[in-house]
Design an enzyme around this catalytic site. Structure first.
Site, PDB file in Angstrom:
ATOM      1  N   GLN A 113     -13.162  13.801 -62.805  1.00  0.00           N
ATOM      2  CA  GLN A 113     -11.960  12.969 -62.734  1.00  0.00           C
ATOM      3  C   GLN A 113     -12.282  11.520 -63.066  1.00  0.00           C
ATOM      4  O   GLN A 113     -11.485  10.834 -63.718  1.00  0.00           O
ATOM      5  CB  GLN A 113     -11.369  13.061 -61.315  1.00  0.00           C
ATOM      6  CG  GLN A 113      -9.938  12.589 -61.206  1.00  0.00           C
ATOM      7  CD  GLN A 113      -8.933  13.634 -61.695  1.00  0.00           C
ATOM      8  OE1 GLN A 113      -9.006  14.786 -61.295  1.00  0.00           O
ATOM      9  NE2 GLN A 113      -8.014  13.242 -62.547  1.00  0.00           N
ATOM     10  N   LYS A 138     -10.997  13.205 -55.641  1.00  0.00           N
ATOM     11  CA  LYS A 138     -10.502  14.590 -55.584  1.00  0.00           C
ATOM     12  C   LYS A 138     -10.568  15.036 -54.134  1.00  0.00           C
ATOM     13  O   LYS A 138     -11.371  14.540 -53.365  1.00  0.00           O
ATOM     14  CB  LYS A 138     -11.391  15.516 -56.420  1.00  0.00           C
ATOM     15  CG  LYS A 138     -10.689  16.788 -56.848  1.00  0.00           C
ATOM     16  CD  LYS A 138      -9.872  16.557 -58.094  1.00  0.00           C
ATOM     17  CE  LYS A 138      -9.006  17.731 -58.438  1.00  0.00           C
ATOM     18  NZ  LYS A 138      -8.431  17.570 -59.792  1.00  0.00           N
ATOM     19  N   ASP A 189      -3.084  19.957 -57.652  1.00  0.00           N
ATOM     20  CA  ASP A 189      -4.104  20.690 -58.408  1.00  0.00           C
ATOM     21  C   ASP A 189      -3.848  22.163 -58.075  1.00  0.00           C
ATOM     22  O   ASP A 189      -2.716  22.499 -57.673  1.00  0.00           O
ATOM     23  CB  ASP A 189      -5.523  20.217 -58.007  1.00  0.00           C
ATOM     24  CG  ASP A 189      -6.605  20.693 -58.985  1.00  0.00           C
ATOM     25  OD1 ASP A 189      -6.749  20.090 -60.049  1.00  0.00           O
ATOM     26  OD2 ASP A 189      -7.296  21.690 -58.692  1.00  0.00           O
TER      27      ASP A 189
HETATM   28  P1  NDP Z   1      -2.005  26.450 -60.332  1.00  0.00           P
HETATM   29  O1  NDP Z   1      -2.353  26.755 -58.921  1.00  0.00           O
HETATM   30  O2  NDP Z   1      -0.628  26.037 -60.675  1.00  0.00           O
HETATM   31  O3  NDP Z   1      -2.380  27.696 -61.257  1.00  0.00           O
HETATM   32  C1  NDP Z   1      -3.661  28.260 -61.300  1.00  0.00           C
HETATM   33  C2  NDP Z   1      -3.574  29.520 -62.120  1.00  0.00           C
HETATM   34  O4  NDP Z   1      -4.875  30.015 -62.392  1.00  0.00           O
HETATM   35  C3  NDP Z   1      -2.817  30.626 -61.393  1.00  0.00           C
HETATM   36  O5  NDP Z   1      -2.100  31.382 -62.321  1.00  0.00           O
HETATM   37  C4  NDP Z   1      -3.949  31.426 -60.777  1.00  0.00           C
HETATM   38  O6  NDP Z   1      -3.627  32.781 -60.555  1.00  0.00           O
HETATM   39  C5  NDP Z   1      -4.983  31.353 -61.880  1.00  0.00           C
HETATM   40  N1  NDP Z   1      -6.325  31.684 -61.428  1.00  0.00           N
HETATM   41  C6  NDP Z   1      -7.081  32.692 -61.875  1.00  0.00           C
HETATM   42  N2  NDP Z   1      -8.236  32.750 -61.265  1.00  0.00           N
HETATM   43  C7  NDP Z   1      -8.245  31.770 -60.396  1.00  0.00           C
HETATM   44  C8  NDP Z   1      -9.206  31.328 -59.448  1.00  0.00           C
HETATM   45  N3  NDP Z   1     -10.384  31.925 -59.271  1.00  0.00           N
HETATM   46  N4  NDP Z   1      -8.914  30.262 -58.713  1.00  0.00           N
HETATM   47  C9  NDP Z   1      -7.731  29.651 -58.852  1.00  0.00           C
HETATM   48  N5  NDP Z   1      -6.775  30.015 -59.742  1.00  0.00           N
HETATM   49  C10 NDP Z   1      -7.044  31.082 -60.496  1.00  0.00           C
HETATM   50  O7  NDP Z   1      -3.053  25.325 -60.782  1.00  0.00           O
HETATM   51  P2  NDP Z   1      -2.952  24.324 -62.025  1.00  0.00           P
HETATM   52  O8  NDP Z   1      -2.291  24.971 -63.164  1.00  0.00           O
HETATM   53  O9  NDP Z   1      -2.450  23.028 -61.520  1.00  0.00           O
HETATM   54  O10 NDP Z   1      -4.505  24.088 -62.344  1.00  0.00           O
HETATM   55  C11 NDP Z   1      -5.224  24.916 -63.243  1.00  0.00           C
HETATM   56  C12 NDP Z   1      -6.465  24.200 -63.698  1.00  0.00           C
HETATM   57  O11 NDP Z   1      -6.106  22.984 -64.365  1.00  0.00           O
HETATM   58  C13 NDP Z   1      -7.442  23.779 -62.599  1.00  0.00           C
HETATM   59  O12 NDP Z   1      -8.759  23.822 -63.124  1.00  0.00           O
HETATM   60  C14 NDP Z   1      -7.060  22.324 -62.350  1.00  0.00           C
HETATM   61  O13 NDP Z   1      -8.137  21.606 -61.784  1.00  0.00           O
HETATM   62  C15 NDP Z   1      -6.767  21.883 -63.766  1.00  0.00           C
HETATM   63  N6  NDP Z   1      -5.928  20.710 -63.918  1.00  0.00           N
HETATM   64  C16 NDP Z   1      -4.706  20.611 -63.326  1.00  0.00           C
HETATM   65  C17 NDP Z   1      -3.908  19.514 -63.542  1.00  0.00           C
HETATM   66  C18 NDP Z   1      -2.532  19.410 -63.001  1.00  0.00           C
HETATM   67  O14 NDP Z   1      -1.836  18.439 -63.326  1.00  0.00           O
HETATM   68  N7  NDP Z   1      -2.043  20.375 -62.220  1.00  0.00           N
HETATM   69  C19 NDP Z   1      -4.372  18.372 -64.350  1.00  0.00           C
HETATM   70  C20 NDP Z   1      -5.644  18.609 -65.015  1.00  0.00           C
HETATM   71  C21 NDP Z   1      -6.384  19.717 -64.771  1.00  0.00           C
HETATM   72  P3  NDP Z   1      -2.693  33.233 -59.324  1.00  0.00           P
HETATM   73  O15 NDP Z   1      -1.294  32.999 -59.800  1.00  0.00           O
HETATM   74  O16 NDP Z   1      -3.054  34.645 -59.159  1.00  0.00           O
HETATM   75  O17 NDP Z   1      -3.073  32.360 -58.181  1.00  0.00           O
HETATM   76  O1  2IT Z   2      -7.501  17.459 -62.564  1.00  0.00           O
HETATM   77  C1  2IT Z   2      -6.564  16.635 -62.668  1.00  0.00           C
HETATM   78  O2  2IT Z   2      -6.588  15.736 -63.516  1.00  0.00           O
HETATM   79  C2  2IT Z   2      -5.420  16.768 -61.763  1.00  0.00           C
HETATM   80  N1  2IT Z   2      -5.378  17.714 -60.977  1.00  0.00           N
HETATM   81  C3  2IT Z   2      -4.314  15.750 -61.781  1.00  0.00           C
HETATM   82  C4  2IT Z   2      -4.712  14.517 -61.023  1.00  0.00           C
HETATM   83  C5  2IT Z   2      -3.610  13.517 -60.815  1.00  0.00           C
HETATM   84  O3  2IT Z   2      -3.877  12.579 -60.066  1.00  0.00           O
HETATM   85  O4  2IT Z   2      -2.527  13.621 -61.386  1.00  0.00           O
END
Ligand code: NDP
Ligand code: 2IT
Length: 444
Positions: free
Chosen positions: A111, A126, A166
């Site tokens: 991050q 984080k 997240d």
């Molecule tokens: P969500 O919780 O919205 O979605 C996670 C998705 O990944 C779900 O569909 C989940 O499945 C699936 N998944 C599969 N395997 C795993 C596992 N082992 N652990 C967790 N989830 C799993 O999270 P986000 O979409 O927000 O985040 C996804 C990724 O993006 C992460 O790495 C996060 O750090 C990164 N990220 C997120 C940001 C944000 O703005 N939200 C910004 C930048 C990065 P199921 O539905 O079965 O739980």
């Molecule tokens: O991994 C990421 O960049 C996030 N989960 C979003 C962080 C934020 O402060 O919007």
């Protein structure tokens, strides 16, 4: 490798053998930084790297709450305040049973460099908890969020540390946490981002990470003489990032033919029905296994590897270490052209090296998924000004930021490493800004 970099990495490996994810992220970053330290011996004299790799502060606390049957439960929660060199600590909270200090330190390090790449004044942080929102009632989720905030509130603030979502933390959880923060502090400020639109949230934040990923991919493909239109695209995950990545990919003319959740994956050669996926995952909190029956088309594979689906564009958007060397080999043999990380560190070091060696365009998460935190920073600006921008204002800034990030990592790769090494470009460009700020601020 530069001797100083090697020494610092060796020390980390000796000190934290029980933190594999943190060591992996540190190794990925540090191996790229050799040319920087070759050119800046003054950084070694200032002990810059030893300071940089240690979080400024880690807060660990228990979260007691009472479940619907009246039984007291306890979870562990953390906030890793990694670096305030260029701005207040900024980064999401993750709720998932796998959460531990190693994972949160890796995410805090990522991050810090990511936030630096955005060009906006935000430091790196984080946090999260090993609480599992799956299968919990609304009331249980609310009680947990309120209890977590009863401790966290004293460590955060609009000018000190600004959490967001997240994995496992979306608008619902942010709403409960922000409500309790407000109640405890009496403040109505920009201490959280990803808030609901009726209480200070920014339009476009929900879509920002996925949309931003595709803006960067589009820029990278074009710069390499490729066009996203018509590309068969495979996306892992079906959460916030994956869904809006799929939406923007389709808008740009790609065909999204596979997506996954933690139980399995779906394929749909016509292109996935995204309205149905949103309904299943965001509204019903159901499983992707329901897709073929509800859509009347497509196929569900329980377990398995979504990367077995032949594609030209692969976007890992679920979690860390979900794309391994074997997956990379499958993707290459199926003709993949580009891989871009919507998740944080989804690709193992071996898989990353293999893809790069095979000439696959590879954009690492710190650059590719920076759109989410960028719009978070725009949310902070709007809150500070007591204003709300419209979607066009936010989205056009997001597009400009992602374009600038691509140009920065591309130019930095050419200058310090080799053209097209966007991993090194992102690490070096992200690090240089933090390093310059740390040098200017003295040994603190
Ligand atoms: P969500 O919780 O919205 O979605 C996670 C998705 O990944 C779900 O569909 C989940 O499945 C699936 N998944 C599969 N395997 C795993 C596992 N082992 N652990 C967790 N989830 C799993 O999270 P986000 O979409 O927000 O985040 C996804 C990724 O993006 C992460 O790495 C996060 O750090 C990164 N990220 C997120 C940001 C944000 O703005 N939200 C910004 C930048 C990065 P199921 O539905 O079965 O739980
Ligand atoms: O991994 C990421 O960049 C996030 N989960 C979003 C962080 C934020 O402060 O919007």
């Amino acid at each position: 490798m530069n001797a100083y970099v090697q020494t610092v990495l060796g020390d980390l490996q000796r000190r934290y053998p029980h933190e594999p994810e943190y060591l992996q992220a540190a190794q990925e970053m540090l191996t790229s930084l050799s040319p920087v330290f070759d050119q800046h011996p003054e950084y070694e004299q200032a002990g810059l790297l030893e300071r940089f790799v240690e979080p400024e502060r880690v807060i660990i606390f228990r979260v007691p709450w009472v479940d619907d049957s009246g039984r007291p439960r306890v979870n562990r929660a953390y906030r890793v305040q990694f670096s305030s060199a260029i701005g207040p600590y900024k980064g999401g909270l993750r709720f998932h049973p796998s959460v531990n200090l190693s994972i949160l330190k890796f995410l805090g390090l990522e991050q810090t460099l990511k936030n630096s790449l955005t060009g906006l004044p935000i430091g790196g942080g984080k946090g999260g908890s090993d609480f599992d929102p799956k299968g919990k009632s609304e009331q249980e989720v609310m009680r947990f969020c309120q209890s977590l905030m009863n401790e966290l509130y004293r460590h955060i603030g609009a000018d000190t540390d600004v959490p967001a979502g997240d994995i496992g933390v979306g608008a619902r959880e942010v709403g409960y946490m922000y409500g309790q923060y407000k109640r405890l502090t009496g403040l109505y400020d920009g201490t959280y981002t990803g808030k609901g639109l009726t209480f200070g949230g920014s339009v476009g934040r929900t879509q920002a990470t996925g949309y931003g990923l595709l803006y960067l991919v589009d820029a990278m493909l074009k710069d390499n003489g490729l066009d996203i239109a018509g590309m068969n695209t495979v996306i892992s995950g079906a959460g916030n990032v994956a869904i809006y990545a799929a939406e923007k990919a389709a808008q740009l003319g790609a065909r999204v033919i596979a997506m996954s959740d933690s139980d399995g994956y779906i394929t749909d050669s016509e292109g996935v029905d995204l309205a149905l996926i949103k309904q299943l995952k965001l509204v019903e909190r159901a499983r992707l296994s329901a897709y073929p029956e509800r859509a009347g088309r497509g196929r569900y594979v329980a377990g398995g590897r979504v990367w077995d689906t032949p594609c030209e564009l692969a976007l890992p958007c679920a979690t860390q270490n979900e794309l391994h060397l074997e997956d990379a080999k499958t993707l290459v043999s199926n003709g993949v052209k580009a891989v871009a990380e919507g998740a944080n560190m989804p690709t193992t070091l071996e898989a990353t090296h293999y893809l790069q060696q095979q000439g696959v365009l590879f954009a690492s998460g710190k650059a590719a998924n920076a759109g989410g935190v960028s719009v978070s920073a725009l949310e902070m600006s709007q809150n500070a000004m007591r204003l709300s921008w419209d979607f066009e204002q936010v989205d056009s800034q997001l597009q400009a930021i992602m374009r600038r990030i691509y140009d920065t990592i591309s130019q930095t790769a050419s200058q310090y490493a080799k053209p097209g090494d966007y991993v090194a470009g992102a690490n070096i460009a992200g690090f240089l800004k933090v390093a310059q700020a740390m040098m200017a601020q003295g040994v603190v």
